[in-house]
Design a protein around this motif. Structure first.
Motif, PDB file in Angstrom:
ATOM      1  N   ILE A 218      63.483  31.496 -56.856  1.00 42.12           N
ATOM      2  CA  ILE A 218      63.827  32.690 -56.600  1.00 42.12           C
ATOM      3  C   ILE A 218      63.244  33.729 -57.543  1.00 42.12           C
ATOM      4  N   GLU A 221      59.476  35.835 -55.770  1.00 43.35           N
ATOM      5  CA  GLU A 221      60.178  36.447 -54.498  1.00 43.35           C
ATOM      6  C   GLU A 221      59.068  37.062 -53.522  1.00 43.35           C
ATOM      7  N   ARG A 237      59.506  38.567 -50.039  1.00 41.84           N
ATOM      8  CA  ARG A 237      60.666  39.353 -49.900  1.00 41.84           C
ATOM      9  C   ARG A 237      60.163  40.933 -49.890  1.00 41.84           C
ATOM     10  N   SER A 267      68.869  32.224 -42.416  1.00 41.93           N
ATOM     11  CA  SER A 267      70.091  32.206 -43.433  1.00 41.93           C
ATOM     12  C   SER A 267      69.852  31.011 -44.748  1.00 41.93           C
ATOM     13  N   PRO A 270      67.289  32.749 -50.035  1.00 39.30           N
ATOM     14  CA  PRO A 270      68.132  33.126 -51.211  1.00 39.30           C
ATOM     15  C   PRO A 270      69.216  33.995 -50.986  1.00 39.30           C
ATOM     16  N   ALA A 271      70.477  33.908 -51.322  1.00 41.63           N
ATOM     17  CA  ALA A 271      71.634  34.565 -50.968  1.00 41.63           C
ATOM     18  C   ALA A 271      71.515  36.082 -51.227  1.00 41.63           C
ATOM     19  N   SER A 272      70.913  36.363 -52.078  1.00 38.81           N
ATOM     20  CA  SER A 272      70.777  37.855 -52.715  1.00 38.81           C
ATOM     21  C   SER A 272      69.741  38.736 -51.813  1.00 38.81           C
ATOM     22  N   TRP A 273      68.984  37.807 -51.072  1.00 37.80           N
ATOM     23  CA  TRP A 273      67.638  38.572 -50.367  1.00 37.80           C
ATOM     24  C   TRP A 273      68.325  39.272 -48.983  1.00 37.80           C
ATOM     25  N   TYR A 274      67.647  40.327 -48.717  1.00 44.00           N
ATOM     26  CA  TYR A 274      67.849  40.863 -47.230  1.00 44.00           C
ATOM     27  C   TYR A 274      67.333  39.971 -46.260  1.00 44.00           C
ATOM     28  N   GLN A 275      68.055  39.591 -45.197  1.00 42.49           N
ATOM     29  CA  GLN A 275      67.416  38.753 -44.170  1.00 42.49           C
ATOM     30  C   GLN A 275      67.222  39.816 -43.019  1.00 42.49           C
TER      31      GLN A 275
END
Length: 449
Positions: A218, A221, A237, A267, A270-275
């Protein structure tokens, strides 16, 4: 000389030979946090030859070996004449059995090479197996490379990956039913990535190398490695697009599956990243341009659907995508249908493209997705066969194309042919890093005639 000393000697000699000739670039990567680097030596992290263990039944159980404890499920230690082995013993696996380390290898940070000897037991039919690794003590697993098919002689499969600290290994037989396979000499080395001295696994999506030394961490990025079943990529990212995507096409990848058109967010970021969403490109004047094309993965519905993740997309001028790039993609598949297999790396760089709305656009999706100025691709063409990395030579055809991301460009992709080296200079990547440096120099400095 025992096997451990022999392996160490060969690995160290390869590392020393490479360190004197590895090519360097003074160009810094575009939006990539780690540039190419030189490995000057290799460190053996694991060398397991299975000579010290004994297990005579297929029932699941753990055994103590020189390297540590391993669990054998539907597997045993074989020492019969029919067991393919280097020495007096090897692991024999049947059905969908597994061989897994119960321990994590420490210090596995950076370029990792794993080699595994394998073959078909006795007169059994051939089977397939896969290598899976875990970086979190077995909580989750990732497949490395492609699916390997055994033959009647002992072969060596090589996997290149980037480690992030610790590493567990699981070898999984995935087809062949009651046909048995042998596994021997599992070796893990640190610091041999990009040396050109290894033999990456046939059909691996990263056979040519990891162009930007991307890692699945992570903290990386803007150079985040994502290894999918049907392609591998470095994701940024900050740009909201892949830096590059790498994949392999052979005849078995081309079938009759329909285009799924199920564009969707990824999905697995990483959970904190904008998709980036299916709708993120709407009204922008740019297509959701595939890096790995949908039509390159038509063997199954699942394979085709995998190409519609938004981590495989870039904002591409419609005429570039639907005409120029489509013509190149169709031509590439015609090479496969003519009896070849191809290894492809595709990517984009820069900022500012011209879509169907006219004028230069730098970003879309409220600034969360960068519109690239250039889109590039490298295609390596070899006749169908095995031992792919060693069949790439000075006569191998390499097609390199770099197009401006504009809606008014020519539909003739051949007008944009260039050299691999020119693309490397523009991006800072080392696109064919698994080839020896002299071969890279030969292939990367000429334009496909």
């Amino acid at each position: 000389m025992n096997k451990f000393i022999w392996h160490c000697t060969i690995i160290c000699l390869a590392g020393l030979l490479f360190s004197s000739c590895r090519k360097e670039s003074n160009i810094q990567p575009q939006d990539v946090s780690q540039s190419r680097n030189v490995t000057t030596e290799s460190t053996v992290l694991l060398n397991e030859d299975f000579e010290s263990g004994s297990k005579t039944a297929y029932t699941v159980g753990s055994i103590s070996l020189n390297s540590g404890s391993w669990t054998l499920d539907d597997a045993l230690i074989g020492n019969l004449a029919a067991d393919l082995k280097n020495g007096s013993k090897s692991v024999r696996i049947r059905n969908t059995g597994t061989l897994s380390s119960d321990f994590s290898i420490s210090g596995a940070t950076g370029a990792i090479t794993i080699t595994i000897k394998h073959g078909t037991y006795g007169t059994d039919g051939n089977s397939t197996w896969q290598l899976w690794t875990s970086a979190n003590n077995g909580q989750s697993w990732t497949q490395q490379g492609g699916t390997i098919t055994t033959t009647t002689s002992l072969q060596t499969a090589t996997f290149n990956l980037t480690g992030t600290g610790s590493l567990r290994i699981s070898i999984r037989k995935v087809s062949g039913g009651t046909n048995r396979i042998n596994i021997d000499d599992v070796n893990v080395t640190l610091g041999s990535g990009g040396s050109g001295g290894s033999n990456p696994t046939d059909d691996s999506n990263l056979l040519l190398g990891n162009p930007s030394n991307a890692i699945t961490n992570i903290t990386s990025e803007n150079n985040y490695l994502m290894e999918k079943a049907y392609y591998a990529l470095s994701y940024s990212r900050g740009r909201g697009t892949p830096n590059w995507v790498s994949w392999h096409i052979q005849a078995s990848d081309l079938g009759s599956a329909s285009r799924s058109n199920d564009f969707r967010a990824d999905s697995t970021l990483p959970a904190s990243w904008y998709q980036v969403q299916n709708s993120s490109y709407t009204g922008s004047g740019f297509d959701r341009g595939h890096n790995c094309p949908s039509a390159d993965r038509t063997a199954t519905t699942a394979a085709n659907s995998a190409t519609f993740l938004m981590t495989n997309m870039m904002p591409q001028a419609p005429n570039n995508n639907q005409q120029t790039w489509a013509n190149l993609e169709n031509y590439t598949r015609s090479l496969v249908n003519a009896g070849n297999e191809v290894y492809i790396v595709c990517g984009s760089y820069g900022q500012g493209g011209t879509g169907s709305l006219g004028g230069v656009t730098n970003t879309i999706d409220n600034g969360r997705v960068t519109v690239p100025s250039n889109i590039w691709k490298v295609v390596v063409v070899i006749p169908n066969g095995s031992n792919d990395i060693n069949r790439i030579n000075g006569s191998t055809r390499v097609i390199a194309v770099n197009t401006p991301n504009r809606n008014d460009i020519s539909t003739d992709w051949t007008q944009y042919k260039t050299t691999v080296r020119a693309i490397e200079n523009a991006t800072g990547y080392n696109i064919m890093s698994n080839l020896r440096p002299s071969l890279q120099d030969s292939l990367e400095t000429r334009i496909d005639p």
